[in-house]
Design a protein around this motif. Structure first.
Motif, PDB file in Angstrom:
ATOM      1  N   ALA A  44     -13.631   0.802  -4.402  1.00  0.00           N
ATOM      2  CA  ALA A  44     -14.207   0.623  -5.744  1.00  0.00           C
ATOM      3  C   ALA A  44     -15.034  -0.652  -5.830  1.00  0.00           C
ATOM      4  N   ASN A  45     -14.603  -1.681  -5.094  1.00  0.00           N
ATOM      5  CA  ASN A  45     -15.343  -2.944  -5.109  1.00  0.00           C
ATOM      6  C   ASN A  45     -16.643  -2.864  -4.306  1.00  0.00           C
ATOM      7  N   HIS A  46     -16.828  -1.743  -3.636  1.00  0.00           N
ATOM      8  CA  HIS A  46     -18.115  -1.469  -2.995  1.00  0.00           C
ATOM      9  C   HIS A  46     -18.856  -0.380  -3.777  1.00  0.00           C
ATOM     10  N   GLY A  47     -18.412  -0.149  -5.012  1.00  0.00           N
ATOM     11  CA  GLY A  47     -19.076   0.821  -5.873  1.00  0.00           C
ATOM     12  C   GLY A  47     -18.773   2.259  -5.532  1.00  0.00           C
ATOM     13  N   GLU A  48     -17.709   2.490  -4.773  1.00  0.00           N
ATOM     14  CA  GLU A  48     -17.405   3.850  -4.336  1.00  0.00           C
ATOM     15  C   GLU A  48     -16.036   4.297  -4.858  1.00  0.00           C
ATOM     16  N   THR A  49     -16.069   5.305  -5.711  1.00  0.00           N
ATOM     17  CA  THR A  49     -14.822   5.825  -6.273  1.00  0.00           C
ATOM     18  C   THR A  49     -14.649   7.317  -6.008  1.00  0.00           C
ATOM     19  N   ASN A  50     -15.563   7.918  -5.268  1.00  0.00           N
ATOM     20  CA  ASN A  50     -15.424   9.335  -4.910  1.00  0.00           C
ATOM     21  C   ASN A  50     -14.751   9.429  -3.551  1.00  0.00           C
ATOM     22  N   ILE A  51     -13.438   9.621  -3.579  1.00  0.00           N
ATOM     23  CA  ILE A  51     -12.630   9.590  -2.358  1.00  0.00           C
ATOM     24  C   ILE A  51     -12.452  11.012  -1.820  1.00  0.00           C
ATOM     25  N   VAL A  52     -12.961  11.236  -0.629  1.00  0.00           N
ATOM     26  CA  VAL A  52     -12.886  12.545   0.022  1.00  0.00           C
ATOM     27  C   VAL A  52     -11.533  12.713   0.711  1.00  0.00           C
ATOM     28  N   ALA A  53     -11.071  11.647   1.362  1.00  0.00           N
ATOM     29  CA  ALA A  53      -9.822  11.737   2.117  1.00  0.00           C
ATOM     30  C   ALA A  53      -9.146  10.381   2.194  1.00  0.00           C
ATOM     31  N   ILE A  54      -7.828  10.435   2.403  1.00  0.00           N
ATOM     32  CA  ILE A  54      -7.020   9.224   2.584  1.00  0.00           C
ATOM     33  C   ILE A  54      -5.940   9.552   3.606  1.00  0.00           C
ATOM     34  N   THR A  55      -5.587   8.562   4.402  1.00  0.00           N
ATOM     35  CA  THR A  55      -4.530   8.805   5.383  1.00  0.00           C
ATOM     36  C   THR A  55      -3.161   8.729   4.711  1.00  0.00           C
ATOM     37  N   GLY A  56      -2.241   9.473   5.255  1.00  0.00           N
ATOM     38  CA  GLY A  56      -0.882   9.525   4.735  1.00  0.00           C
ATOM     39  C   GLY A  56       0.109   9.481   5.871  1.00  0.00           C
ATOM     40  N   PRO A  57       1.377   9.715   5.620  1.00  0.00           N
ATOM     41  CA  PRO A  57       1.950  10.083   4.323  1.00  0.00           C
ATOM     42  C   PRO A  57       1.973   8.904   3.351  1.00  0.00           C
ATOM     43  N   ASN A  58       2.083   9.244   2.072  1.00  0.00           N
ATOM     44  CA  ASN A  58       2.045   8.253   1.012  1.00  0.00           C
ATOM     45  C   ASN A  58       3.286   8.377   0.146  1.00  0.00           C
ATOM     46  N   CYS A  59       3.695   7.267  -0.429  1.00  0.00           N
ATOM     47  CA  CYS A  59       4.848   7.318  -1.333  1.00  0.00           C
ATOM     48  C   CYS A  59       4.425   8.051  -2.615  1.00  0.00           C
ATOM     49  N   HIS A  60       5.380   8.391  -3.437  1.00  0.00           N
ATOM     50  CA  HIS A  60       5.062   9.189  -4.624  1.00  0.00           C
ATOM     51  C   HIS A  60       4.279   8.402  -5.677  1.00  0.00           C
ATOM     52  N   ILE A  61       4.483   7.103  -5.728  1.00  0.00           N
ATOM     53  CA  ILE A  61       3.679   6.287  -6.647  1.00  0.00           C
ATOM     54  C   ILE A  61       2.211   6.390  -6.246  1.00  0.00           C
ATOM     55  N   CYS A  62       1.970   6.303  -4.955  1.00  0.00           N
ATOM     56  CA  CYS A  62       0.583   6.355  -4.468  1.00  0.00           C
ATOM     57  C   CYS A  62      -0.003   7.749  -4.598  1.00  0.00           C
ATOM     58  N   LYS A  63       0.827   8.785  -4.447  1.00  0.00           N
ATOM     59  CA  LYS A  63       0.319  10.145  -4.676  1.00  0.00           C
ATOM     60  C   LYS A  63      -0.205  10.256  -6.107  1.00  0.00           C
ATOM     61  N   GLN A  64       0.527   9.665  -7.043  1.00  0.00           N
ATOM     62  CA  GLN A  64       0.084   9.681  -8.436  1.00  0.00           C
ATOM     63  C   GLN A  64      -1.257   8.968  -8.578  1.00  0.00           C
ATOM     64  N   LEU A  65      -1.382   7.811  -7.925  1.00  0.00           N
ATOM     65  CA  LEU A  65      -2.622   7.033  -8.008  1.00  0.00           C
ATOM     66  C   LEU A  65      -3.789   7.798  -7.382  1.00  0.00           C
ATOM     67  N   ILE A  66      -3.558   8.429  -6.233  1.00  0.00           N
ATOM     68  CA  ILE A  66      -4.592   9.222  -5.562  1.00  0.00           C
ATOM     69  C   ILE A  66      -4.980  10.401  -6.451  1.00  0.00           C
ATOM     70  N   TYR A  67      -3.970  11.031  -7.055  1.00  0.00           N
ATOM     71  CA  TYR A  67      -4.230  12.177  -7.933  1.00  0.00           C
ATOM     72  C   TYR A  67      -5.080  11.761  -9.139  1.00  0.00           C
ATOM     73  N   GLU A  68      -4.749  10.625  -9.733  1.00  0.00           N
ATOM     74  CA  GLU A  68      -5.531  10.148 -10.881  1.00  0.00           C
ATOM     75  C   GLU A  68      -6.960   9.820 -10.457  1.00  0.00           C
TER      76      GLU A  68
END
Ligand SMILES: [Zn+2]
Length: 134
Positions: free
Chosen positions: A73-97
């Motif tokens: 986001a600090n590089h002006g990019e908020t369109n996230i195509v993919a992220i590495t996992g596994p992720n905790c459930h708090i982060c799943k919520q953040l990724i989903y939002e």
């Protein structure tokens, strides 16, 4: 917003993303190589990493996923195509939002027993909050 399905990535791109995520472990705070790290891929094709930033309060600890999303986001990019996992459930919520805001059904890239899996975040949120508006 209805989420748009993201096209699966090539194995080469998945491996590149997984490697970037693993290499970022050296940036964990306060102790290098002690915590978690991930990488995100944006729709512009750029990769941003994140490493966990631990607070003595624990509550204020920032998970690597949040750090990576902020990094992008600090590089002006908020369109996230993919992220590495596994992720905790708090982060799943953040990724989903993040997905709800961009409209992209972000792929979670996981290597499990030598197999690369690409799982849309929406499939990890069976009873999501907030619900996507149609
Ligand atoms: Zn987390």
């Amino acid at each position: 917003m209805k989420l748009t399905k993201v096209q699966e990535l090539s194995d080469e791109m998945c491996n590149k993303l997984l490697q970037a995520g693993e290499e970022a472990i050296k940036y964990t705070f306060p102790e290098p190589n002690n915590g978690y790290s991930v990488a995100v891929l944006t729709d512009k094709g750029n990769i941003y990493t994140g490493a966990s930033y631990k607070s003595d309060t624990y509550t204020l600890t920032m998970h690597s996923e949040a750090v990576a999303l902020v990094h992008a986001a600090n590089h002006g990019e908020t369109n996230i195509v993919a992220i590495t996992g596994p992720n905790c459930h708090i982060c799943k919520q953040l990724i989903y939002e993040s997905s709800l805001k961009s409209g992209l059904d972000t792929l979670v890239i996981i290597e499990e027993e030598g197999q690369i899996k690409q799982i849309p975040i929406s499939e990890m949120m069976p009873y999501p909050w907030p619900e996507p508006s149609i």
